[in-house]
Enzyme design. Sequence first.
Site, PDB file in Angstrom:
ATOM      1  N   LYS A   1      94.543 -16.125  -3.596  1.00  0.00           N
ATOM      2  CA  LYS A   1      94.933 -16.703  -2.684  1.00  0.00           C
ATOM      3  C   LYS A   1      94.136 -17.938  -2.450  1.00  0.00           C
ATOM      4  CE  LYS A   1      95.077 -13.356   0.444  1.00  0.00           C
ATOM      5  NZ  LYS A   1      94.705 -12.271  -0.365  1.00  0.00           N
TER       6      LYS A   1
ATOM      7  N   ARG B   1      83.831 -10.444  -8.833  1.00  0.00           N
ATOM      8  CA  ARG B   1      83.921 -11.952  -7.862  1.00  0.00           C
ATOM      9  C   ARG B   1      82.612 -12.353  -7.500  1.00  0.00           C
ATOM     10  NH1 ARG B   1      87.921 -13.151  -2.778  1.00  0.00           N
ATOM     11  NH2 ARG B   1      86.793 -11.271  -2.258  1.00  0.00           N
TER      12      ARG B   1
ATOM     13  N   ARG C   1      80.379 -10.348  -1.904  1.00  0.00           N
ATOM     14  CA  ARG C   1      80.927  -9.985  -0.754  1.00  0.00           C
ATOM     15  C   ARG C   1      80.602  -8.497  -0.439  1.00  0.00           C
ATOM     16  NH1 ARG C   1      86.610 -12.854   0.528  1.00  0.00           N
ATOM     17  NH2 ARG C   1      86.928 -10.705   1.412  1.00  0.00           N
TER      18      ARG C   1
ATOM     19  N   ARG D   1      90.759  -1.837   2.066  1.00  0.00           N
ATOM     20  CA  ARG D   1      91.492  -3.120   2.190  1.00  0.00           C
ATOM     21  C   ARG D   1      92.901  -2.996   1.926  1.00  0.00           C
ATOM     22  NH1 ARG D   1      87.469  -7.040  -0.464  1.00  0.00           N
ATOM     23  NH2 ARG D   1      88.788  -8.705  -0.148  1.00  0.00           N
TER      24      ARG D   1
HETATM   25  P1  AP5 Z   1      90.187 -15.121  -4.962  1.00  0.00           P
HETATM   26  O1  AP5 Z   1      91.075 -16.274  -5.030  1.00  0.00           O
HETATM   27  O2  AP5 Z   1      88.812 -15.098  -4.157  1.00  0.00           O
HETATM   28  O3  AP5 Z   1      91.364 -13.909  -4.334  1.00  0.00           O
HETATM   29  P2  AP5 Z   1      91.710 -13.742  -2.797  1.00  0.00           P
HETATM   30  O4  AP5 Z   1      93.266 -13.385  -2.625  1.00  0.00           O
HETATM   31  O5  AP5 Z   1      91.500 -15.128  -1.918  1.00  0.00           O
HETATM   32  O6  AP5 Z   1      90.796 -12.465  -2.034  1.00  0.00           O
HETATM   33  P3  AP5 Z   1      90.262 -12.128  -0.919  1.00  0.00           P
HETATM   34  O7  AP5 Z   1      89.320 -10.947  -1.062  1.00  0.00           O
HETATM   35  O8  AP5 Z   1      89.072 -13.547  -0.236  1.00  0.00           O
HETATM   36  O9  AP5 Z   1      91.399 -11.989   0.136  1.00  0.00           O
HETATM   37  P4  AP5 Z   1      91.489 -11.152   1.341  1.00  0.00           P
HETATM   38  O10 AP5 Z   1      92.819 -11.284   1.877  1.00  0.00           O
HETATM   39  O11 AP5 Z   1      91.083  -9.644   1.180  1.00  0.00           O
HETATM   40  O12 AP5 Z   1      90.081 -11.625   2.168  1.00  0.00           O
HETATM   41  P5  AP5 Z   1      89.877 -12.636   3.571  1.00  0.00           P
HETATM   42  O13 AP5 Z   1      88.701 -13.556   3.374  1.00  0.00           O
HETATM   43  O14 AP5 Z   1      91.272 -13.208   4.161  1.00  0.00           O
HETATM   44  O15 AP5 Z   1      90.209 -14.334  -6.323  1.00  0.00           O
HETATM   45  C1  AP5 Z   1      89.644 -13.149  -6.496  1.00  0.00           C
HETATM   46  C2  AP5 Z   1      88.909 -13.114  -8.131  1.00  0.00           C
HETATM   47  O16 AP5 Z   1      89.837 -13.320  -8.929  1.00  0.00           O
HETATM   48  C3  AP5 Z   1      88.089 -14.117  -8.202  1.00  0.00           C
HETATM   49  O17 AP5 Z   1      86.790 -13.894  -9.019  1.00  0.00           O
HETATM   50  C4  AP5 Z   1      88.604 -15.258  -8.948  1.00  0.00           C
HETATM   51  O18 AP5 Z   1      87.914 -16.212  -9.924  1.00  0.00           O
HETATM   52  C5  AP5 Z   1      89.673 -14.373  -9.910  1.00  0.00           C
HETATM   53  N1  AP5 Z   1      90.839 -15.035 -10.154  1.00  0.00           N
HETATM   54  C6  AP5 Z   1      91.727 -15.586  -9.025  1.00  0.00           C
HETATM   55  N2  AP5 Z   1      92.799 -16.157  -9.547  1.00  0.00           N
HETATM   56  C7  AP5 Z   1      92.889 -15.494 -10.719  1.00  0.00           C
HETATM   57  C8  AP5 Z   1      94.127 -15.393 -11.529  1.00  0.00           C
HETATM   58  N3  AP5 Z   1      95.214 -16.050 -11.701  1.00  0.00           N
HETATM   59  N4  AP5 Z   1      93.794 -15.003 -12.961  1.00  0.00           N
HETATM   60  C9  AP5 Z   1      92.608 -14.418 -13.399  1.00  0.00           C
HETATM   61  N5  AP5 Z   1      91.570 -14.253 -12.386  1.00  0.00           N
HETATM   62  C10 AP5 Z   1      91.536 -14.883 -11.002  1.00  0.00           C
HETATM   63  O19 AP5 Z   1      89.670 -11.696   4.532  1.00  0.00           O
HETATM   64  C11 AP5 Z   1      88.347 -10.713   4.665  1.00  0.00           C
HETATM   65  C12 AP5 Z   1      88.344 -10.003   5.703  1.00  0.00           C
HETATM   66  O20 AP5 Z   1      88.369 -10.731   7.014  1.00  0.00           O
HETATM   67  C13 AP5 Z   1      89.704  -8.771   6.049  1.00  0.00           C
HETATM   68  O21 AP5 Z   1      89.405  -7.628   5.553  1.00  0.00           O
HETATM   69  C14 AP5 Z   1      89.566  -8.932   7.568  1.00  0.00           C
HETATM   70  O22 AP5 Z   1      88.557  -7.968   8.134  1.00  0.00           O
HETATM   71  C15 AP5 Z   1      89.154 -10.175   8.181  1.00  0.00           C
HETATM   72  N6  AP5 Z   1      90.664 -10.986   8.384  1.00  0.00           N
HETATM   73  C16 AP5 Z   1      90.845 -12.081   7.883  1.00  0.00           C
HETATM   74  N7  AP5 Z   1      91.888 -12.683   8.205  1.00  0.00           N
HETATM   75  C17 AP5 Z   1      92.408 -11.800   9.067  1.00  0.00           C
HETATM   76  C18 AP5 Z   1      93.573 -11.635   9.904  1.00  0.00           C
HETATM   77  N8  AP5 Z   1      94.744 -12.535   9.992  1.00  0.00           N
HETATM   78  N9  AP5 Z   1      93.782 -10.626  10.703  1.00  0.00           N
HETATM   79  C19 AP5 Z   1      92.967  -9.593  10.907  1.00  0.00           C
HETATM   80  N10 AP5 Z   1      91.642  -9.707  10.040  1.00  0.00           N
HETATM   81  C20 AP5 Z   1      91.348 -10.651   9.148  1.00  0.00           C
END
Ligand code: AP5
Length: 212
Positions: free
Chosen positions: A13, A122, A155, A166
């Site tokens: 994402k 990552r 991270r 998660r």
């Molecule tokens: P990447 O693009 O970084 O993946 P992502 O989907 O953004 O993953 P996140 O781990 O950031 O999402 P998340 O939803 O768990 O975390 P968030 O920060 O929102 O890609 C991942 C890897 O794959 C990279 O190495 C990339 O290079 C590779 N890649 C990407 N696309 C690819 C492809 N097509 N093919 C091959 N490789 C690829 O949330 C973190 C924490 O914050 C949560 O756990 C929670 O505690 C809190 N939080 C955030 N939002 C909320 C909410 N709305 N409510 C409550 N708590 C929240």
Amino acid sequence: MNLIFLGPPGAGKGTQAKITSKTYGILHISTGDIFRKAVADRTELGKQVKEIMERGDLVPDNLTISLVKERLTEDDVKQGYILDGFPRTVLQAEKLAEFQRIDAVINFRLSKEEIIRRLSGRRICSGCGAIYHITDYPPEVPGICDKCGEKLYHREDDKVEAVEKRLEVYNKQTEPLISFYRKRNLLYDIDSSINPENSEQQIMKILDEINK
Ligand code: AP5
């Protein structure tokens, strides 16, 4: 154009939100990035969410909803936006619908095995937030960002135990949003298993269709 990027952790994402926001000139709002910055800056919010995030749980709904609600009152959202990582619970989605119009929800699909592989490799730039993978998309100099020269970090919540947590939280609390948005005819699935260029093509096709 107001978009939501929905999907399990590590599904791509953030990678795509950065690209789509540049291509279409719309804002990228990541609740995860907002919380991580608060933790790094040691603000009051950061102190409240640090442990919750490190163990892979969700930040409480009331805190997250009011934060997003406030962010969406700023002037720069008028150009359109991508919500990356919000909503994550049915309550967050219901509240969002009370004050915002959403045009489409892009649902990133990826297997659990590939999620774990991607997250364990990552690395993120501490300066500009660029996203790398140690084997798939490595920087030219290990540990250093190609774009700004700052250090890369792993991270805390990308360690296997937190990733398992998660995923469990995603299955219980976030997956129901797929049917929530499908019922409202807003959901578009993409296959995120191939490579970032392929995901980008799938998203552009959907958005160009919506904008016709
Ligand atoms: P990447 O693009 O970084 O993946 P992502 O989907 O953004 O993953 P996140 O781990 O950031 O999402 P998340 O939803 O768990 O975390 P968030 O920060 O929102 O890609 C991942 C890897 O794959 C990279 O190495 C990339 O290079 C590779 N890649 C990407 N696309 C690819 C492809 N097509 N093919 C091959 N490789 C690829 O949330 C973190 C924490 O914050 C949560 O756990 C929670 O505690 C809190 N939080 C955030 N939002 C909320 C909410 N709305 N409510 C409550 N708590 C929240």
